[in-house]
Motif scaffolding. Structure first.
Motif: not given
Length: 288
Positions: A72, A74, A82, A153
């Protein structure tokens, strides 16, 4: 003549093929679109490795201390949820077996390189921070490469935050690590640079640059790939010639093998291996 022949050969390849060949600390012997940007894939892990060792030397991190292994992270795009890595896109079950527990940062850094673990990379990146990675690129003299986000991401990617490299910048970073193992340099101490080289020599994905070298040749290298992209960046240490840096970055339909975590061999691998073999044959003739 070999460089003209290589250019002619690569002119026939669809897409963009960039290259850099030269001795660390010397002018390049041969370049081809060396400042063209490519999606970095796993070659961004080189700058993360340097940033980790720099932070350890500055006392900001302890590479031998255990850190949590949680899937997990940011996002680099503020205000978004997240994100986590997909297990089936990784190639290192040893790291996934640690999820929910902890692992030494040095071990995670090694798995990030030798098995190209995406999960290990994001854990390491979370520990060292994106600004430290940017500083590693800058200190090496990189001009165009950017590590803007972690792997997978997607919110950041969709917002235009990306990871980019050039052949010249990868050569600059690796060249400074290689030179730094022999004398003090801008990146880290000789001991830290030597330790980084040892990790890169232990790289287990050897289907591109290393495949073009005689068996047993020492090469400190990292590769990266996703569909449409295949890169190889390394420093070769011949027994009968000084070391040389070789980087080949390809954005091409020939790179048709799987996701970034999977070990694959495709036409782009064979192309890079062919370039590596031709450069090896000219290893005694490189400038500097």
């Amino acid at each position: 003549m070999i460089w003209e022949e290589l250019d002619a050969h690569l002119d026939r390849v669809p897409g963009t093929v960039s290259a850099y060949v030269g001795r660390p600390g010397a002018d390049a012997t041969w370049t081809r679109f060396a400042d063209a940007t490519h999606y970095a894939a796993s070659t961004m892990k080189l700058a993360v490795l340097v940033a980790l060792h720099r932070a350890a030397e500055a006392g900001r991190l302890d590479l031998d201390a255990p850190v949590p292994v949680d899937n997990s992270f940011a996002s680099a795009q503020p205000g978004t949820p997240r994100f986590g890595n997909a297990r089936d896109q990784d190639n290192d079950e040893a790291v996934w077996a640690r999820v929910g527990g902890d692992a030494p940062l040095r071990w995670l850094a090694e798995r990030m390189i030798v098995r190209s673990s995406n999960l290990a990379t994001n854990v390491c990146l979370g520990q060292v921070g994106l600004p430290a990675v940017a500083q590693a690129w800058a200190l090496a003299g990189a001009r165009h490469s950017v590590t803007g986000r972690g792997i997978e991401d997607f919110a950041a990617r969709d917002a235009g935050i990306d990871n980019l490299v050039t052949a010249a910048d990868l050569a600059a970073l690796l060249g400074e690590v290689a030179l730094g193992a022999t004398r003090p340099g801008p990146l880290a101490s000789p001991a830290a640079c030597a330790a980084m080289l040892d990790v890169l020599v232990a790289q287990e994905h050897r289907e591109d640059l290393a495949a073009g070298l005689p068996a047993g040749t020492r090469i400190a290298h990292k590769n990266g790939w996703v569909r449409g992209v295949r890169h190889g960046a390394g420093v070769v240490f011949p027994d009968d010639a000084p070391p040389y840096t070789i980087v080949v970055c390809t954005t091409t339909d020939l790179a048709d093998g799987g996701a970034d975590g999977e070990q694959v061999e495709d036409d782009a691998c064979r192309l890079i291996a062919n370039v590596s073999a031709r450069v090896w044959a000219a290893r005694r003739e490189l400038a500097g």
